[in-house]
Design an enzyme around this catalytic site. Sequence first.
Site, PDB file in Angstrom:
ATOM      1  N   SER A   9       0.832  -1.177   0.016  1.00  0.00           N
ATOM      2  CA  SER A   9      -0.234  -0.043   0.132  1.00  0.00           C
ATOM      3  C   SER A   9       0.843   1.277  -0.126  1.00  0.00           C
ATOM      4  O   SER A   9       1.525   1.383   0.874  1.00  0.00           O
ATOM      5  CB  SER A   9      -0.937   0.052   1.091  1.00  0.00           C
ATOM      6  OG  SER A   9      -1.535   1.375   1.362  1.00  0.00           O
ATOM      7  N   HIS A  33      -1.538  -1.245  -4.141  1.00  0.00           N
ATOM      8  CA  HIS A  33      -2.535  -0.774  -3.437  1.00  0.00           C
ATOM      9  C   HIS A  33      -2.612   0.853  -3.286  1.00  0.00           C
ATOM     10  O   HIS A  33      -1.942   1.102  -2.749  1.00  0.00           O
ATOM     11  CB  HIS A  33      -2.630  -1.494  -2.002  1.00  0.00           C
ATOM     12  CG  HIS A  33      -3.956  -1.067  -1.193  1.00  0.00           C
ATOM     13  ND1 HIS A  33      -5.020  -1.906  -1.464  1.00  0.00           N
ATOM     14  CD2 HIS A  33      -4.298  -0.179  -0.373  1.00  0.00           C
ATOM     15  CE1 HIS A  33      -6.136  -1.471  -0.706  1.00  0.00           C
ATOM     16  NE2 HIS A  33      -5.490  -0.316   0.138  1.00  0.00           N
ATOM     17  N   ASP A  35      -4.493   3.969  -1.974  1.00  0.00           N
ATOM     18  CA  ASP A  35      -5.514   4.482  -0.754  1.00  0.00           C
ATOM     19  C   ASP A  35      -6.044   5.907  -1.229  1.00  0.00           C
ATOM     20  O   ASP A  35      -5.195   6.918  -1.109  1.00  0.00           O
ATOM     21  CB  ASP A  35      -4.655   4.417   0.404  1.00  0.00           C
ATOM     22  CG  ASP A  35      -4.938   3.065   1.000  1.00  0.00           C
ATOM     23  OD1 ASP A  35      -6.011   2.301   0.810  1.00  0.00           O
ATOM     24  OD2 ASP A  35      -3.939   2.580   1.370  1.00  0.00           O
ATOM     25  N   MET A  37      -8.489   8.729  -0.342  1.00  0.00           N
ATOM     26  CA  MET A  37      -9.392   9.249   0.926  1.00  0.00           C
ATOM     27  C   MET A  37      -9.603  10.788   0.792  1.00  0.00           C
ATOM     28  O   MET A  37      -8.963  11.675   0.245  1.00  0.00           O
ATOM     29  CB  MET A  37      -8.259   9.149   2.210  1.00  0.00           C
ATOM     30  CG  MET A  37      -7.730   7.777   2.557  1.00  0.00           C
ATOM     31  SD  MET A  37      -7.008   7.819   4.066  1.00  0.00           S
ATOM     32  CE  MET A  37      -6.212   6.402   3.998  1.00  0.00           C
ATOM     33  N   HIS A  68      -8.242   1.589  -3.966  1.00  0.00           N
ATOM     34  CA  HIS A  68      -9.289   1.627  -2.781  1.00  0.00           C
ATOM     35  C   HIS A  68      -9.807   2.880  -2.565  1.00  0.00           C
ATOM     36  O   HIS A  68      -9.369   3.870  -1.786  1.00  0.00           O
ATOM     37  CB  HIS A  68      -8.200   0.981  -1.658  1.00  0.00           C
ATOM     38  CG  HIS A  68      -9.214   0.849  -0.258  1.00  0.00           C
ATOM     39  ND1 HIS A  68      -8.763   0.605   0.939  1.00  0.00           N
ATOM     40  CD2 HIS A  68     -10.537   0.840   0.051  1.00  0.00           C
ATOM     41  CE1 HIS A  68      -9.401   0.512   1.879  1.00  0.00           C
ATOM     42  NE2 HIS A  68     -10.627   0.568   1.364  1.00  0.00           N
ATOM     43  N   MET A  70     -11.855   5.253  -0.488  1.00  0.00           N
ATOM     44  CA  MET A  70     -12.304   5.528   1.092  1.00  0.00           C
ATOM     45  C   MET A  70     -12.945   6.852   0.751  1.00  0.00           C
ATOM     46  O   MET A  70     -12.459   7.856   1.382  1.00  0.00           O
ATOM     47  CB  MET A  70     -11.345   5.491   1.845  1.00  0.00           C
ATOM     48  CG  MET A  70     -11.131   3.984   2.233  1.00  0.00           C
ATOM     49  SD  MET A  70      -9.424   3.912   3.063  1.00  0.00           S
ATOM     50  CE  MET A  70      -8.469   4.015   1.621  1.00  0.00           C
ATOM     51  N   MET A 139     -11.361  -4.920   6.052  1.00  0.00           N
ATOM     52  CA  MET A 139     -10.399  -4.031   6.699  1.00  0.00           C
ATOM     53  C   MET A 139      -9.892  -4.498   8.059  1.00  0.00           C
ATOM     54  O   MET A 139     -10.644  -5.228   8.897  1.00  0.00           O
ATOM     55  CB  MET A 139     -11.135  -2.941   7.093  1.00  0.00           C
ATOM     56  CG  MET A 139     -11.367  -1.724   5.809  1.00  0.00           C
ATOM     57  SD  MET A 139     -10.025  -1.576   4.828  1.00  0.00           S
ATOM     58  CE  MET A 139      -9.077  -0.679   5.831  1.00  0.00           C
ATOM     59  N   GLY A 144      -8.294   4.761   7.482  1.00  0.00           N
ATOM     60  CA  GLY A 144      -7.980   6.052   7.473  1.00  0.00           C
ATOM     61  C   GLY A 144      -6.419   6.513   7.489  1.00  0.00           C
ATOM     62  O   GLY A 144      -5.907   7.275   7.003  1.00  0.00           O
ATOM     63  N   PHE A 145      -5.950   5.527   8.140  1.00  0.00           N
ATOM     64  CA  PHE A 145      -4.316   5.676   8.466  1.00  0.00           C
ATOM     65  C   PHE A 145      -3.795   4.411   8.507  1.00  0.00           C
ATOM     66  O   PHE A 145      -4.303   3.207   8.712  1.00  0.00           O
ATOM     67  CB  PHE A 145      -4.198   6.203   9.919  1.00  0.00           C
ATOM     68  CG  PHE A 145      -4.656   7.674  10.105  1.00  0.00           C
ATOM     69  CD1 PHE A 145      -4.154   8.595   9.661  1.00  0.00           C
ATOM     70  CD2 PHE A 145      -6.281   7.696  10.547  1.00  0.00           C
ATOM     71  CE1 PHE A 145      -4.728   9.832   9.618  1.00  0.00           C
ATOM     72  CE2 PHE A 145      -6.777   8.947  10.364  1.00  0.00           C
ATOM     73  CZ  PHE A 145      -6.186   9.922  10.123  1.00  0.00           C
ATOM     74  N   GLY A 146      -2.352   4.476   8.174  1.00  0.00           N
ATOM     75  CA  GLY A 146      -1.415   3.417   8.112  1.00  0.00           C
ATOM     76  C   GLY A 146      -0.921   3.244   9.639  1.00  0.00           C
ATOM     77  O   GLY A 146      -1.223   4.118  10.259  1.00  0.00           O
ATOM     78  N   GLY A 147      -0.139   2.135   9.748  1.00  0.00           N
ATOM     79  CA  GLY A 147       0.587   1.737  11.027  1.00  0.00           C
ATOM     80  C   GLY A 147      -0.414   1.506  12.307  1.00  0.00           C
ATOM     81  O   GLY A 147       0.050   1.537  13.290  1.00  0.00           O
ATOM     82  N   ASP A 177      -6.632  -5.586   4.533  1.00  0.00           N
ATOM     83  CA  ASP A 177      -6.084  -4.409   4.638  1.00  0.00           C
ATOM     84  C   ASP A 177      -5.827  -3.658   5.938  1.00  0.00           C
ATOM     85  O   ASP A 177      -7.018  -3.388   6.417  1.00  0.00           O
ATOM     86  CB  ASP A 177      -6.867  -3.617   3.676  1.00  0.00           C
ATOM     87  CG  ASP A 177      -6.204  -2.193   3.259  1.00  0.00           C
ATOM     88  OD1 ASP A 177      -5.245  -2.087   3.757  1.00  0.00           O
ATOM     89  OD2 ASP A 177      -6.908  -1.483   2.735  1.00  0.00           O
ATOM     90  N   GLY A 179      -2.836  -3.405   9.213  1.00  0.00           N
ATOM     91  CA  GLY A 179      -2.437  -4.265  10.541  1.00  0.00           C
ATOM     92  C   GLY A 179      -1.631  -5.548  10.263  1.00  0.00           C
ATOM     93  O   GLY A 179      -1.319  -6.181  10.814  1.00  0.00           O
ATOM     94  N   GLY A 199       1.138  -1.556   4.373  1.00  0.00           N
ATOM     95  CA  GLY A 199       1.696  -0.612   4.035  1.00  0.00           C
ATOM     96  C   GLY A 199       3.050  -0.467   4.804  1.00  0.00           C
ATOM     97  O   GLY A 199       4.272  -0.611   4.521  1.00  0.00           O
ATOM     98  N   SER A 200       2.730  -0.095   6.146  1.00  0.00           N
ATOM     99  CA  SER A 200       3.951   0.351   6.835  1.00  0.00           C
ATOM    100  C   SER A 200       4.938  -1.245   6.975  1.00  0.00           C
ATOM    101  O   SER A 200       6.119  -1.012   6.963  1.00  0.00           O
ATOM    102  CB  SER A 200       3.498   0.550   8.469  1.00  0.00           C
ATOM    103  OG  SER A 200       2.702  -0.340   8.730  1.00  0.00           O
TER     104      SER A 200
HETATM  105  C1  DX5 Z   1      -5.851   2.014   5.748  1.00  0.00           C
HETATM  106  C2  DX5 Z   1      -5.571   1.949   4.530  1.00  0.00           C
HETATM  107  C3  DX5 Z   1      -4.482   0.750   4.316  1.00  0.00           C
HETATM  108  C4  DX5 Z   1      -3.214   1.205   4.951  1.00  0.00           C
HETATM  109  C5  DX5 Z   1      -2.803  -0.109   5.575  1.00  0.00           C
HETATM  110  O1  DX5 Z   1      -6.968   2.658   5.869  1.00  0.00           O
HETATM  111  O2  DX5 Z   1      -6.615   1.411   3.575  1.00  0.00           O
HETATM  112  O3  DX5 Z   1      -4.227   0.224   3.051  1.00  0.00           O
HETATM  113  O4  DX5 Z   1      -2.254   1.379   4.111  1.00  0.00           O
HETATM  114  O5  DX5 Z   1      -1.727   0.509   6.342  1.00  0.00           O
HETATM  115  P1  DX5 Z   1      -0.950  -0.601   7.262  1.00  0.00           P
HETATM  116  O6  DX5 Z   1      -0.485  -1.929   6.481  1.00  0.00           O
HETATM  117  O7  DX5 Z   1       0.373   0.122   7.594  1.00  0.00           O
HETATM  118  O8  DX5 Z   1      -1.956  -0.920   8.205  1.00  0.00           O
HETATM  119 ZN    ZN Z   2      -6.366   0.333   1.668  1.00  0.00          ZN
END
Ligand code: DX5
Ligand code: ZN
Length: 220
Positions: A9, A33, A35, A37, A68, A70, A139, A144-147, A177, A179, A199-200
């Site tokens: 991602s 991927h 994202d 938003m 994706h 959002m 999900m 909304g956020f990575g990590g 998607d 964690g 992602g992270s």
């Molecule tokens: C979150 C995104 C994810 C995000 C996941 O809303 O849809 O795609 O990048 O990030 P990680 O892998 O860091 O949890």
């Molecule tokens: Zn995503």
Amino acid sequence: MSEVVFAPSILSADFGRLIEEVETVDEVAGSIHVDVMDGHFVPNITIGPLVSNSLKKSGRVNTPLSIHLMIDDPWKYGPEFDVGSEDMILFHSEVTERPYELIKRLKAQGCKVGISQKPASPVEDIFPLLEELDEVLVMGVEPGFGGQEFMTESIERIKVLEKQIRENDSDTVISVDGGMSPETVGSVVQAGADKIVAGSAIFGKEDRIKAVRDMQNALS
Ligand code: DX5
Ligand code: ZN
């Protein structure tokens, strides 16, 4: 079990050098991927069609894109993404009362279509749509956020979906998607996930190939 696919991602990539970042994962990615938003559907703003279409137009990305959405209005913005037959657009079930029509509209762009849901939405709502869908994106976090930390409740959703897909003899892909890491991939694949979005755990690491290999090794 067929081989699990990994989708890095770009939310956790350095957007200042996005194409170079994507090139670092091209060889191990099943899809990239993206994202999208809007600051309304989720409390964060990222990128839209301009950036995604630039990636495609660059000719430097060999891997299909999974977009994706959002966003509150996939009807308006979905058609603005340049997509080919291997690319996919995913929207959230919460944003439309007319999912069949939206699937049809997005498919008219010649791409694959998938659906996602926030963790609190009833997974059963998408059962009637499975036949029409190439992918369901479960999900593992609040979007909304990575990590963020993986919500273990998602495992049950994957199991319920997997059972439904199997019973219907459908080939809809289940992806997860949020964690995902070497510590969490095992539980979701065990539950029935075919594809991992991370992602992270990938772009947050210096060596992205090793990061994907570490997750693959955690599955073997
Ligand atoms: C979150 C995104 C994810 C995000 C996941 O809303 O849809 O795609 O990048 O990030 P990680 O892998 O860091 O949890
Ligand atoms: Zn995503």
